[in-house]
Scaffold this motif. Sequence first.
Motif, PDB file in Angstrom:
ATOM      1  N   LEU A 145       0.850  -1.197   0.000  1.00 12.47           N
ATOM      2  CA  LEU A 145       0.000   0.000   0.000  1.00 12.47           C
ATOM      3  C   LEU A 145       0.878   1.236   0.000  1.00 12.47           C
ATOM      4  O   LEU A 145       0.671   2.165  -0.795  1.00 12.47           O
ATOM      5  CB  LEU A 145      -0.918   0.007   1.224  1.00 12.47           C
ATOM      6  N   GLY A 146       1.872   1.270   0.902  1.00  8.65           N
ATOM      7  CA  GLY A 146       2.778   2.421   0.942  1.00  8.65           C
ATOM      8  C   GLY A 146       3.531   2.598  -0.359  1.00  8.65           C
ATOM      9  O   GLY A 146       3.729   3.722  -0.852  1.00  8.65           O
ATOM     10  N   ARG A 147       3.925   1.493  -0.930  1.00  7.21           N
ATOM     11  CA  ARG A 147       4.639   1.518  -2.210  1.00  7.21           C
ATOM     12  C   ARG A 147       3.733   2.075  -3.319  1.00  7.21           C
ATOM     13  O   ARG A 147       4.173   2.862  -4.166  1.00  7.21           O
ATOM     14  CB  ARG A 147       5.066   0.089  -2.528  1.00  7.21           C
ATOM     15  N   ALA A 148       2.452   1.678  -3.300  1.00  6.16           N
ATOM     16  CA  ALA A 148       1.500   2.152  -4.302  1.00  6.16           C
ATOM     17  C   ALA A 148       1.249   3.652  -4.162  1.00  6.16           C
ATOM     18  O   ALA A 148       1.222   4.392  -5.161  1.00  6.16           O
ATOM     19  CB  ALA A 148       0.186   1.384  -4.169  1.00  6.16           C
ATOM     20  N   GLY A 165       7.614   8.317   2.751  1.00  6.73           N
ATOM     21  CA  GLY A 165       8.099   7.310   1.804  1.00  6.73           C
ATOM     22  C   GLY A 165       7.149   6.148   1.624  1.00  6.73           C
ATOM     23  O   GLY A 165       5.920   6.302   1.562  1.00  6.73           O
ATOM     24  N   THR A 166       7.718   4.926   1.584  1.00  7.80           N
ATOM     25  CA  THR A 166       6.907   3.738   1.329  1.00  7.80           C
ATOM     26  C   THR A 166       6.179   3.223   2.571  1.00  7.80           C
ATOM     27  O   THR A 166       5.484   2.215   2.508  1.00  7.80           O
ATOM     28  CB  THR A 166       7.787   2.613   0.760  1.00  7.80           C
ATOM     29  N   TYR A 229      12.802  -3.063  -3.435  1.00  4.21           N
ATOM     30  CA  TYR A 229      11.783  -4.112  -3.489  1.00  4.21           C
ATOM     31  C   TYR A 229      12.160  -5.314  -4.358  1.00  4.21           C
ATOM     32  O   TYR A 229      11.293  -5.930  -4.985  1.00  4.21           O
ATOM     33  CB  TYR A 229      10.457  -3.513  -3.957  1.00  4.21           C
ATOM     34  N   ALA A 230      13.421  -5.669  -4.370  1.00  2.00           N
ATOM     35  CA  ALA A 230      13.824  -6.880  -5.088  1.00  2.00           C
ATOM     36  C   ALA A 230      13.265  -8.109  -4.384  1.00  2.00           C
ATOM     37  O   ALA A 230      13.345  -8.230  -3.168  1.00  2.00           O
ATOM     38  CB  ALA A 230      15.348  -6.962  -5.164  1.00  2.00           C
TER      39      ALA A 230
END
Length: 273
Positions: A145-148, A165-166, A229-230
């Motif tokens: 969600l944070g990444r989105a 941030g994320t 995010y690897a």
Amino acid sequence: MKIRALAGVAALALLLTACGTSQSATPAAATQDAVLKVGASPVPHAEILQFVKNNLAKQAGLNLEIVEFTDYVQPNVQLSEGQLGANFFQHKPYLDDFNASKGTKLSFVTPVHLEPLGLYSKKLTDVAALPAEATVAVPNDATNLGRALKLLADNGIITLKDGVGTAATERDVTANPKKLTFKPIEAAQIPRSLEDVDAAVINGNYAIEAGLKPATQALVLEKTEGNPYANGLVVQAGHEKDPNIVKLGQLLQDQKVKDFIQKKYEGAVIPAS
């Protein structure tokens, strides 16, 4: 009495034999020909593991069994319970959040590839055309969600609180000019909901499974430079140095695997450096 004595001797012999067998047994994780059962999302993780199994594992003395999962929870639950020897489907921020919230002790071993997060739509071809009061589906787990939200902020669609941030949540949105409504959905289900919303932020693996092409169809796509995010190989804490785990980690970073990823996914999946 004699029969009882003989029976006692036989029982003692059986007990000693059983104890001897138990003491000489080798732990499965350390046995070269033991099966290493790895949980994985079907695309691209299981496909990458299948390439390793078909082309590299035998020569390395690795007996690999691939178990597919379509969610982000059960692979970690089953790994924690010892039903799996490893899993391959997640990035470290998600794992860290899972460990913290579930009390598990799982360890990230090695990164393998990156799947850029993207914004997709069945109704739009340009992000600038996103209408006012549009509904945007986003993953409902904390890290994605944070990444989105960060993806949307990086592309000027919303503004987030400085420094969040994320780790962002909807409470951290400080400006939402188009008054978008965010619809949190379990990540695996978002592609099926694409017809029901104006746009959706979809994880790379689920976008590929749904037949989407991130490199050409995403309205906006996550940048790869400096991206944490690897996706990588994960095991129970304390098993990072098990011989078969070390072998699999090395094989997943083999140049042949990187070439396979680049050729098959055409930029939708990117090998980790």
